[in-house]
Design an enzyme around this catalytic site. Structure first.
Site, PDB file in Angstrom:
ATOM      1  N   GLU A   1      -7.057   4.981   7.506  1.00  0.00           N
ATOM      2  CA  GLU A   1      -6.823   6.409   7.212  1.00  0.00           C
ATOM      3  C   GLU A   1      -8.030   7.019   6.505  1.00  0.00           C
ATOM      4  OE1 GLU A   1      -2.984   5.831   5.350  1.00  0.00           O
ATOM      5  OE2 GLU A   1      -2.189   5.267   7.320  1.00  0.00           O
TER       6      GLU A   1
ATOM      7  N   GLY B   1       2.628  -1.041   4.255  1.00  0.00           N
ATOM      8  CA  GLY B   1       2.728   0.380   3.943  1.00  0.00           C
ATOM      9  C   GLY B   1       4.179   0.780   3.723  1.00  0.00           C
ATOM     10  N   GLY B   2       4.771   1.398   4.736  1.00  0.00           N
ATOM     11  CA  GLY B   2       6.129   1.959   4.623  1.00  0.00           C
ATOM     12  C   GLY B   2       7.148   1.027   3.979  1.00  0.00           C
TER      13      GLY B   2
ATOM     14  N   HIS C   1      -9.643   1.439   4.445  1.00  0.00           N
ATOM     15  CA  HIS C   1      -8.394   1.639   5.185  1.00  0.00           C
ATOM     16  C   HIS C   1      -8.663   2.590   6.359  1.00  0.00           C
ATOM     17  CE1 HIS C   1      -4.367   2.855   6.286  1.00  0.00           C
ATOM     18  NE2 HIS C   1      -3.967   1.734   5.732  1.00  0.00           N
TER      19      HIS C   1
ATOM     20  N   GLY D   1       2.094   2.412  10.690  1.00  0.00           N
ATOM     21  CA  GLY D   1       3.058   3.491  10.522  1.00  0.00           C
ATOM     22  C   GLY D   1       3.713   3.938  11.824  1.00  0.00           C
TER      23      GLY D   1
ATOM     24  N   GLU E   1      -5.818  -4.706  10.333  1.00  0.00           N
ATOM     25  CA  GLU E   1      -4.805  -3.684  10.579  1.00  0.00           C
ATOM     26  C   GLU E   1      -5.132  -2.922  11.863  1.00  0.00           C
ATOM     27  OE1 GLU E   1      -2.663  -2.573   6.627  1.00  0.00           O
ATOM     28  OE2 GLU E   1      -4.334  -1.208   6.958  1.00  0.00           O
TER      29      GLU E   1
ATOM     30  N   ASN F   1       0.884  -1.168   0.000  1.00  0.00           N
ATOM     31  CA  ASN F   1       0.000   0.000   0.000  1.00  0.00           C
ATOM     32  C   ASN F   1       0.922   1.218   0.000  1.00  0.00           C
ATOM     33  OD1 ASN F   1      -1.761   2.080   0.526  1.00  0.00           O
ATOM     34  ND2 ASN F   1      -2.268   1.422   2.614  1.00  0.00           N
ATOM     35  N   TRP F   2       1.105   1.786  -1.171  1.00  0.00           N
ATOM     36  CA  TRP F   2       2.067   2.888  -1.292  1.00  0.00           C
ATOM     37  C   TRP F   2       1.571   4.176  -0.626  1.00  0.00           C
ATOM     38  CZ3 TRP F   2       4.216   2.932  -7.050  1.00  0.00           C
ATOM     39  CH2 TRP F   2       4.923   1.744  -7.276  1.00  0.00           C
ATOM     40  N   LYS F   3       0.287   4.245  -0.329  1.00  0.00           N
ATOM     41  CA  LYS F   3      -0.314   5.475   0.209  1.00  0.00           C
ATOM     42  C   LYS F   3       0.029   6.649  -0.719  1.00  0.00           C
ATOM     43  CE  LYS F   3      -0.248   3.381   4.720  1.00  0.00           C
ATOM     44  NZ  LYS F   3      -0.284   3.507   6.167  1.00  0.00           N
TER      45      LYS F   3
ATOM     46  N   SER G   1       3.058  -1.982  10.371  1.00  0.00           N
ATOM     47  CA  SER G   1       4.498  -2.039  10.654  1.00  0.00           C
ATOM     48  C   SER G   1       5.125  -3.404  10.361  1.00  0.00           C
ATOM     49  CB  SER G   1       4.782  -1.600  12.091  1.00  0.00           C
ATOM     50  OG  SER G   1       4.384  -0.245  12.271  1.00  0.00           O
TER      51      SER G   1
END
Ligand code: PGA
Length: 248
Positions: free
Chosen positions: A94, A230-231, A92, A170, A164, A9-11, A209
């Protein structure tokens, strides 16, 4: 046996140049390993051009519940299909917390995605407050029920669920493999009370994470079927190592 699926998930990260380098690095390294990247809308064409014919599929991070029309700023399922998307993330945390997406809206997006032939990756998970007040299962059940109510339990045969925990996203604070496994088992058990066959096949990803250093232990849990990353999905070596750990 269920297969495992790791999705990046590149966001809201990347640029044409950065993406080109990342895609060029992960594509040959993941030959024969099924994985996916969910990229920002403007880069779907780039992902399609770079990944077509490889074992890596691609998708988006959000979609409109509307088919078309006067919805400024929205992107429809048919537009995602135009760019060869297989997956779309819905719900998600966010989007739920920063953009006010309700359980009902998430369910509409899930329904629209499936009706179009996209595979929704439905995110569920509790906040830190919710975990500390002991309502993790209640929250996850509510988020799942909102979808099952409108789409039916059978729809989960054509979906992926991503657990999640919001407090792990994150933050560098991963759920322990045991904490994650407990919620994954709860989700599978809940689906099994409605349809055991669907539950047995359901891919339940863990997200929050995940990195190369903790992927193997997480993926070794019986009810963890991959990850939503993500990251670490922005760092080629990290993403490659996570995908390989899941494929073992
Ligand atoms: P993270 O994000 O891996 O950076 O914690 C996961 C996600 O939000 O999907």
């Amino acid at each position: 046996m269920r297969k495992k699926l790791v999705a990046g998930n590149w966001k809201m990260h990347g640029s044409l140049a950065e993406n080109a380098a990342l895609l060029a690095a992960i594509k040959p390294a993941l030959t024969g390993i099924e994985a996916a990247v969910c990229v920002p809308f403007p880069y779907l064409g780039q992902a399609q051009a770079a990944l077509a014919g490889s074992s890596i599929t691609w998708g988006a991070q959000n979609v409109s519940e509307q088919a078309k029309g006067a919805f400024t700023g929205e992107v429809s399922t048919s537009m995602l299909l135009d760019f060869g998307c297989k997956y779309v993330i819905v719900g998600h945390s966010e989007r739920r917390s920063l953009y006010g997406e309700s359980d009902a809206l998430v369910a509409s997006k899930y329904l629209a995605a499936q009706a179009a032939g996209l595979t929704p990756i439905l995110c569920v998970g509790e906040s830190l407050d919710e975990r500390e007040s002991g309502v993790t299962e209640t929250v996850v059940a509510r988020q799942l029920d909102a979808v099952i109510r409108v789409a039916g339990v059978a729809s989960l045969a054509k979906a992926v669920v991503a657990y999640e925990p919001v407090w792990a996203i994150g933050t560098g604070k991963t759920a322990t493999p045991e904490q994650a496994q407990a919620v994954h088992a709860y989700i599978r058990g809940k689906v099994a009370t409605l349809d055991a066959g669907v539950a047995a096949q359901l891919i339940i990803q863990y997200g929050g994470s995940v990195k190369a250093a903790n992927a193997a232990e997480l993926m070794a849990q019986p009810d963890i079927d991959g990850g939503l990353i993500g990251g670490a999905s922005l760092v080629a070596d990290e993403f490659i190592a996570i995908c390989r750990a899941a494929a073992k």
